[in-house]
Design a protein around this motif. Structure first.
Motif, mmCIF file in Angstrom:
data_model
loop_
_atom_site.group_PDB
_atom_site.id
_atom_site.type_symbol
_atom_site.label_atom_id
_atom_site.label_comp_id
_atom_site.label_asym_id
_atom_site.label_seq_id
_atom_site.Cartn_x
_atom_site.Cartn_y
_atom_site.Cartn_z
ATOM 1 N N ARG A 221 0.224 26.462 40.969
ATOM 2 C CA ARG A 221 -0.299 25.164 40.538
ATOM 3 C C ARG A 221 -1.773 25.021 40.907
ATOM 4 N N ASP B 147 6.348 32.253 24.665
ATOM 5 C CA ASP B 147 7.314 31.814 25.679
ATOM 6 C C ASP B 147 8.564 32.682 25.653
ATOM 7 N N LYS C 196 0.896 25.551 19.073
ATOM 8 C CA LYS C 196 2.293 25.327 19.436
ATOM 9 C C LYS C 196 3.183 26.462 18.928
ATOM 10 N N VAL D 259 -2.717 24.656 30.688
ATOM 11 C CA VAL D 259 -1.296 25.001 30.634
ATOM 12 C C VAL D 259 -0.556 24.201 31.680
ATOM 13 N N ASP D 260 0.718 23.993 31.429
ATOM 14 C CA ASP D 260 1.564 23.281 32.376
ATOM 15 C C ASP D 260 2.102 24.263 33.407
ATOM 16 N N ASP D 261 2.281 23.794 34.639
ATOM 17 C CA ASP D 261 2.765 24.728 35.663
ATOM 18 C C ASP D 261 4.242 25.084 35.473
ATOM 19 N N GLY D 262 4.892 24.448 34.495
ATOM 20 C CA GLY D 262 6.255 24.829 34.168
ATOM 21 C C GLY D 262 6.329 25.888 33.072
ATOM 22 N N TYR D 263 5.173 26.348 32.603
ATOM 23 C CA TYR D 263 5.106 27.391 31.579
ATOM 24 C C TYR D 263 5.824 28.644 32.093
#
Length: 227
Positions: free
Chosen positions: A110, A87, A80, A120-124
């Motif tokens: 996606r 990020d 994290k 990983v999240d596609d909002g990364y």
């Protein structure tokens, strides 16, 4: 050590060190007298991390504070903490009005993430940056570039493993985050340069070879000596 010694070790001017202390980025030294404070190796490591985030990562003071808060949070995992740092240094694209190209690119990203099994999240932020780049390619008539996306992903996975192998030996979290920031920013420059070197080599082998066969001179690269 006194603040002057800390300044000499890190190359950071004394007034700047005092500013970081006032802003809460650097812990205050231990008071040894009303007008004297003592600093230790932990202050030196933290100061080097601040400078890496500022000079290499290009972060503002508020963003640096966010990274340092994550580093100092005992309940936040290393994953994290590194996520917060990376990020913030991923290039940000200006907010775009959704259009057909961007919507399609986001869906493609996606699908790529799902296909690769990436955790990983596609909002990364990097996913959004990738979608913006793919949308731009589509708008200029190079949407077919998507056909090599998995080849790029293969290379990215290999480089990511090398990145993490490099930082794995870092002992402290400050050192680990500093290595990730420097490795990401400067590593991008290194990788871009290696890519261009490899492109030049591939181009010489593919296209110069054809020209040599046609002209009979057999030259490659910048070799001007007649064959």
């Amino acid at each position: 050590m006194r603040i002057g010694e800390l300044s000499r070790r890190t190359g950071v001017p004394v007034p700047t060190i005092k500013y970081y202390v006032r802003e809460g980025l650097l812990p205050a030294g231990r008071l040894t007298s009303p007008n004297q404070a003592s600093y230790d190796d932990a202050h030196e490591r933290r100061l080097r991390l601040i400078r890496a985030l500022l000079d290499v990562g290009g972060l503002k003071v508020a963003a640096i504070a966010d990274v340092l808060a994550a580093v100092d949070d005992p309940d936040r995992s290393v994953h994290k903490v590194l996520g917060v740092a990376t990020d913030l240094i991923v290039p940000k694209y200006a907010d775009e009005e959704p259009d057909a190209e961007l919507d399609a690119a986001r869906e493609e990203v996606r699908e790529l993430i799902a296909r690769r099994g990436w955790l990983v999240d596609d909002g990364y932020p990097a996913a959004e940056a990738l979608a913006a780049a793919l949308a731009a390619l589509e708008r200029v008539g190079h949407g077919a570039f998507s056909s090599v996306l998995d080849a790029y992903a293969d290379a990215a996975e290999h480089v990511a493993r090398a990145d993490l192998a490099y930082v794995a030996g870092r002992a402290g979290l400050d050192d680990l985050v500093e290595s990730v920031v420097i490795g990401t920013v400067l590593g991008d420059a290194v990788f871009a340069s290696l890519r261009r070197l490899a492109q030049a080599d591939c181009s010489a082998r593919v296209y110069e070879g054809d020209e040599g066969a046609e002209t009979g001179n057999g030259r490659t690269g910048n070799d001007e000596t007649p064959g």
